[in-house]
Design a protein around this motif. Sequence first.
Motif, short mmCIF file in Angstrom:
data_model
loop_
_atom_site.label_atom_id
_atom_site.label_comp_id
_atom_site.label_asym_id
_atom_site.label_seq_id
_atom_site.Cartn_x
_atom_site.Cartn_y
_atom_site.Cartn_z
N CYS A 128 0.84 -1.19 0.00
CA CYS A 128 0.00 0.00 0.00
C CYS A 128 0.88 1.25 0.00
CB CYS A 128 -0.92 0.01 1.23
SG CYS A 128 -2.17 -1.29 1.21
N THR A 129 0.40 2.28 -0.66
CA THR A 129 1.13 3.55 -0.66
C THR A 129 0.36 4.55 0.18
OG1 THR A 129 0.03 4.34 -2.68
CG2 THR A 129 2.13 3.15 -2.94
N ILE A 130 1.06 5.59 0.60
CA ILE A 130 0.42 6.60 1.44
C ILE A 130 0.79 7.99 0.92
CG2 ILE A 130 2.29 6.60 3.13
CD1 ILE A 130 0.03 6.95 5.28
N ASP A 131 -0.24 8.83 0.81
CA ASP A 131 -0.06 10.23 0.43
C ASP A 131 -0.44 11.09 1.62
OD1 ASP A 131 0.50 9.51 -2.26
OD2 ASP A 131 -1.65 9.42 -2.69
N ARG A 132 0.32 12.17 1.84
CA ARG A 132 0.04 13.09 2.94
C ARG A 132 -0.33 14.45 2.36
NH1 ARG A 132 4.09 9.73 4.01
NH2 ARG A 132 4.22 8.73 6.03
N ALA A 133 -1.34 15.09 2.94
CA ALA A 133 -1.74 16.42 2.50
C ALA A 133 -2.18 17.23 3.72
CB ALA A 133 -2.86 16.33 1.48
N GLN A 134 -1.64 18.43 3.85
CA GLN A 134 -2.05 19.33 4.93
C GLN A 134 -3.27 20.11 4.45
OE1 GLN A 134 -0.46 19.31 8.00
NE2 GLN A 134 -2.25 20.46 8.62
N THR A 135 -4.38 20.01 5.17
CA THR A 135 -5.61 20.70 4.80
C THR A 135 -6.04 21.59 5.97
OG1 THR A 135 -7.14 19.05 5.70
CG2 THR A 135 -6.32 18.68 3.46
N GLN A 136 -7.12 22.34 5.77
CA GLN A 136 -7.63 23.19 6.85
C GLN A 136 -8.14 22.34 8.02
OE1 GLN A 136 -10.71 25.37 4.88
NE2 GLN A 136 -12.27 23.81 5.26
N ASP A 137 -8.46 21.06 7.77
CA ASP A 137 -8.92 20.15 8.83
C ASP A 137 -7.76 19.42 9.50
OD1 ASP A 137 -11.61 20.79 8.38
OD2 ASP A 137 -11.74 19.29 6.79
N GLY A 138 -6.54 19.64 9.05
CA GLY A 138 -5.37 18.97 9.60
C GLY A 138 -4.70 18.07 8.58
N LEU A 139 -3.80 17.24 9.06
CA LEU A 139 -3.07 16.34 8.17
C LEU A 139 -3.97 15.20 7.73
CD1 LEU A 139 -0.38 15.54 6.84
CD2 LEU A 139 0.19 14.31 8.95
N MET A 140 -4.09 15.03 6.42
CA MET A 140 -4.89 13.94 5.85
C MET A 140 -3.96 12.92 5.22
SD MET A 140 -7.95 14.81 6.46
CE MET A 140 -9.31 14.54 5.42
N LEU A 141 -4.25 11.66 5.45
CA LEU A 141 -3.50 10.56 4.86
C LEU A 141 -4.43 9.79 3.93
CD1 LEU A 141 -1.87 9.12 8.13
CD2 LEU A 141 -0.92 10.83 6.57
N THR A 142 -3.96 9.53 2.73
CA THR A 142 -4.71 8.69 1.81
C THR A 142 -3.89 7.42 1.60
OG1 THR A 142 -5.63 10.63 0.70
CG2 THR A 142 -5.81 8.53 -0.45
N VAL A 143 -4.44 6.30 2.06
CA VAL A 143 -3.78 5.01 1.91
C VAL A 143 -4.38 4.34 0.68
CG1 VAL A 143 -3.24 2.80 2.98
CG2 VAL A 143 -3.48 4.84 4.41
N ARG A 144 -3.52 4.06 -0.29
CA ARG A 144 -3.98 3.48 -1.56
C ARG A 144 -3.61 2.01 -1.65
NH1 ARG A 144 -5.76 7.68 -4.42
NH2 ARG A 144 -4.89 9.74 -3.95
N HIS A 145 -4.58 1.21 -2.12
CA HIS A 145 -4.39 -0.23 -2.31
C HIS A 145 -3.90 -0.47 -3.74
CE1 HIS A 145 -7.92 -0.87 0.75
NE2 HIS A 145 -6.95 -0.12 1.23
N PRO A 146 -3.24 -1.59 -3.98
CA PRO A 146 -2.77 -1.90 -5.33
C PRO A 146 -3.90 -2.04 -6.35
CG PRO A 146 -1.94 -3.53 -3.75
CD PRO A 146 -2.81 -2.60 -3.01
N ASP A 147 -5.12 -2.41 -5.88
CA ASP A 147 -6.24 -2.59 -6.81
C ASP A 147 -7.00 -1.30 -7.09
OD1 ASP A 147 -7.66 -2.11 -4.48
OD2 ASP A 147 -8.71 -4.03 -4.45
N GLY A 148 -6.52 -0.17 -6.56
CA GLY A 148 -7.17 1.12 -6.79
C GLY A 148 -8.04 1.59 -5.64
N GLY A 149 -8.35 0.71 -4.71
CA GLY A 149 -9.13 1.12 -3.54
C GLY A 149 -8.30 2.01 -2.62
N PHE A 150 -8.96 2.72 -1.72
CA PHE A 150 -8.23 3.59 -0.80
C PHE A 150 -9.08 3.91 0.42
CE2 PHE A 150 -10.64 6.42 -3.47
CZ PHE A 150 -11.06 7.43 -2.62
N HIS A 151 -8.42 4.40 1.47
CA HIS A 151 -9.09 4.96 2.64
C HIS A 151 -8.40 6.26 2.98
CE1 HIS A 151 -10.60 0.79 3.62
NE2 HIS A 151 -11.68 1.53 3.74
#
Length: 137
Positions: free
Chosen positions: A63-86
């Motif tokens: 799984c890969t992880i992307d980090r983004a700082q937003t107005q709500d705080g630090l957001m993490l997007t965890v991506r699955h190899p099949d295209g799914g994510f949380h």
Amino acid sequence: MSLRISEVLAAAGALLPLAACDPGPVKTKAEHAQDARAQAARGAAEGRIPCALGGGDDFTTRCTIDRAQTQDGLMLTVRHPDGGFHRLRVTRDGRGVIAADGAQAATVTIIDKDAIEVTIDDARYRLPATIKGSAKR
């Protein structure tokens, strides 16, 4: 007595499955934790994290992880190899992370002095974390 090549190969072929059955030495809980930390460190260097998908127990750094700082705080997007994510939002109230969207809540478990396991649906992720009250060594 002479043996045909086919008889020798058949005998050798019968022994191969037995050689493959040896599970090797049994690891202790501490050795499993050390392996998990090493796997997480290798994956983090490559932008990946250990995850177990589909309800399985096999953690791999796929799984890969992307980090983004937003107005709500630090957001993490965890991506699955099949295209799914949380998507997860990092909290500052001691909970670690919460699900940023979707119907399912994230369950967080401390698994080591510097790691947590996050479960959402049938996916589990191991993330580095700063655990309050744990001393850096």
